[in-house]
Enzyme design. Structure first.
Site, PDB file in Angstrom:
ATOM      1  N   CYS A   8       4.508  12.317   4.455  1.00 38.22           N
ATOM      2  CA  CYS A   8       4.171  10.896   4.575  1.00 38.22           C
ATOM      3  C   CYS A   8       4.591  10.218   3.277  1.00 38.22           C
ATOM      4  O   CYS A   8       5.417  10.759   2.536  1.00 38.22           O
ATOM      5  CB  CYS A   8       2.693  10.698   4.907  1.00 38.22           C
ATOM      6  SG  CYS A   8       1.554  11.317   3.665  1.00 38.22           S
ATOM      7  N   ASN A  11       1.220  11.386   0.362  1.00 29.99           N
ATOM      8  CA  ASN A  11       0.650  12.754   0.463  1.00 29.99           C
ATOM      9  C   ASN A  11      -0.844  12.777   0.108  1.00 29.99           C
ATOM     10  O   ASN A  11      -1.348  13.750  -0.440  1.00 29.99           O
ATOM     11  CB  ASN A  11       1.438  13.754  -0.398  1.00 29.99           C
ATOM     12  CG  ASN A  11       1.118  15.223  -0.126  1.00 29.99           C
ATOM     13  OD1 ASN A  11       1.207  16.051  -1.008  1.00 29.99           O
ATOM     14  ND2 ASN A  11       0.728  15.558   1.091  1.00 29.99           N
ATOM     15  N   CYS A  13      -3.058  10.821   2.525  1.00 30.26           N
ATOM     16  CA  CYS A  13      -3.770  10.455   3.765  1.00 30.26           C
ATOM     17  C   CYS A  13      -3.248  11.257   4.964  1.00 30.26           C
ATOM     18  O   CYS A  13      -3.862  12.235   5.390  1.00 30.26           O
ATOM     19  CB  CYS A  13      -3.648   8.959   4.040  1.00 30.26           C
ATOM     20  SG  CYS A  13      -4.352   7.909   2.747  1.00 30.26           S
ATOM     21  N   ARG A  14      -2.106  10.856   5.510  1.00 26.77           N
ATOM     22  CA  ARG A  14      -1.649  11.419   6.783  1.00 26.77           C
ATOM     23  C   ARG A  14      -1.194  12.870   6.685  1.00 26.77           C
ATOM     24  O   ARG A  14      -1.646  13.719   7.470  1.00 26.77           O
ATOM     25  CB  ARG A  14      -0.513  10.545   7.358  1.00 26.77           C
ATOM     26  CG  ARG A  14      -0.991   9.166   7.769  1.00 26.77           C
ATOM     27  CD  ARG A  14       0.154   8.212   8.006  1.00 26.77           C
ATOM     28  NE  ARG A  14       0.839   7.873   6.754  1.00 26.77           N
ATOM     29  CZ  ARG A  14       1.899   7.096   6.664  1.00 26.77           C
ATOM     30  NH1 ARG A  14       2.425   6.587   7.770  1.00 26.77           N
ATOM     31  NH2 ARG A  14       2.432   6.815   5.498  1.00 26.77           N
ATOM     32  N   SER A  15      -0.288  13.162   5.757  1.00 28.42           N
ATOM     33  CA  SER A  15       0.258  14.537   5.756  1.00 28.42           C
ATOM     34  C   SER A  15      -0.754  15.599   5.322  1.00 28.42           C
ATOM     35  O   SER A  15      -0.737  16.700   5.886  1.00 28.42           O
ATOM     36  CB  SER A  15       1.571  14.627   4.969  1.00 28.42           C
ATOM     37  OG  SER A  15       1.408  14.322   3.615  1.00 28.42           O
ATOM     38  N   ASP A 124       0.058   4.089   8.854  1.00 29.83           N
ATOM     39  CA  ASP A 124      -0.468   4.270   7.500  1.00 29.83           C
ATOM     40  C   ASP A 124      -1.896   3.704   7.441  1.00 29.83           C
ATOM     41  O   ASP A 124      -2.097   2.508   7.633  1.00 29.83           O
ATOM     42  CB  ASP A 124       0.459   3.500   6.555  1.00 29.83           C
ATOM     43  CG  ASP A 124       0.039   3.620   5.119  1.00 29.83           C
ATOM     44  OD1 ASP A 124      -1.042   4.181   4.853  1.00 29.83           O
ATOM     45  OD2 ASP A 124       0.804   3.150   4.257  1.00 29.83           O
TER      46      ASP A 124
HETATM   47  P1  4NP Z   1      -0.118   8.330   3.137  1.00 26.91           P
HETATM   48  O1  4NP Z   1      -0.832   6.945   2.826  1.00 26.91           O
HETATM   49  O2  4NP Z   1       1.369   8.053   3.072  1.00 26.91           O
HETATM   50  O3  4NP Z   1      -0.572   8.639   4.531  1.00 26.91           O
HETATM   51  O4  4NP Z   1      -0.587   9.308   2.103  1.00 26.91           O
HETATM   52  C1  4NP Z   1      -0.549   6.153   1.717  1.00 26.91           C
HETATM   53  C2  4NP Z   1      -1.158   6.420   0.523  1.00 26.91           C
HETATM   54  C3  4NP Z   1      -0.912   5.612  -0.570  1.00 26.91           C
HETATM   55  C4  4NP Z   1      -0.060   4.536  -0.451  1.00 26.91           C
HETATM   56  C5  4NP Z   1       0.562   4.278   0.758  1.00 26.91           C
HETATM   57  C6  4NP Z   1       0.316   5.083   1.848  1.00 26.91           C
HETATM   58  N1  4NP Z   1       0.154   3.712  -1.565  1.00 26.91           N
HETATM   59  O5  4NP Z   1       0.872   2.697  -1.398  1.00 26.91           O
HETATM   60  O6  4NP Z   1      -0.346   3.975  -2.664  1.00 26.91           O
END
Ligand code: 4NP
Length: 154
Positions: A8, A11, A13-15, A124
């Site tokens: 993702c 790294n 939240c989703r992954s 996201d």
């Molecule tokens: P992830 O979520 O890609 O599922 O880990 C996010 C975590 C942080 C951010 C964006 C998406 N960020 O912009 O900091």
């Protein structure tokens, strides 16, 4: 041993949720898999998953609290058989890093395990509420069930 990498943006939240869910299911089935997750971006490298992701996984008996975020690198194309991405932005970044057609062929959307070729995004959840994390968990849970089924048939 089959190896699977979830990708993702951050790294956190989703992954890592996908990593925890698949690891849990593989253990339950006695299926030996190498599983990891990474982000395309470096903002959160070295951090544990977002507390909302950890809390959501914990509700389902899955502990992701000790995972540590890292950024994807080209060696990951050598290490992993299957590179599963959360959305189109992540897909484009990963394809951009790929060195050749063999690398590119390893990359697919996580949700194509459920509906092949739809390229559905795992949304996201970072800027939303807990409901977004629950929705993401349910999507990833379905995708991981489909992946386990596919791997067991082989
Ligand atoms: P992830 O979520 O890609 O599922 O880990 C996010 C975590 C942080 C951010 C964006 C998406 N960020 O912009 O900091």
């Amino acid at each position: 041993m089959k190896s699977i990498l979830f990708v993702c943006l951050g790294n956190i939240c989703r992954s890592p949720m996908a990593e925890g869910i698949l690891r849990h299911k593989a253990e339950m089935q006695g299926l030996k898999l190498k599983i990891d997750s990474v982000g395309t971006e470096s903002f959160h490298v070295g951090e544990n998953p977002d507390k909302r992701a950890t809390a959501t996984a914990k509700e389902y008996g899955i502990d992701i609290s000790k995972l540590v975020a890292r950024q994807i690198n080209r060696d990951d194309f050598d290490t992993f058989d299957l590179i599963l991405v959360a959305d189109a932005q992540v897909y484009n970044e990963v394809i951009h890093l790929a060195r050749n057609e063999t690398d590119k062929k390893k990359v697919n959307f996580i949700m194509n395990l459920v509906h092949s070729d739809f390229n559905t995004a795992v949304p996201d959840p970072y800027y939303g509420g807990m409901d977004g994390f629950e929705k993401v968990f349910q999507m990833l849970d379905k995708a991981c069930d489909a992946l386990i089924e596919k791997l067991e048939k082989k």
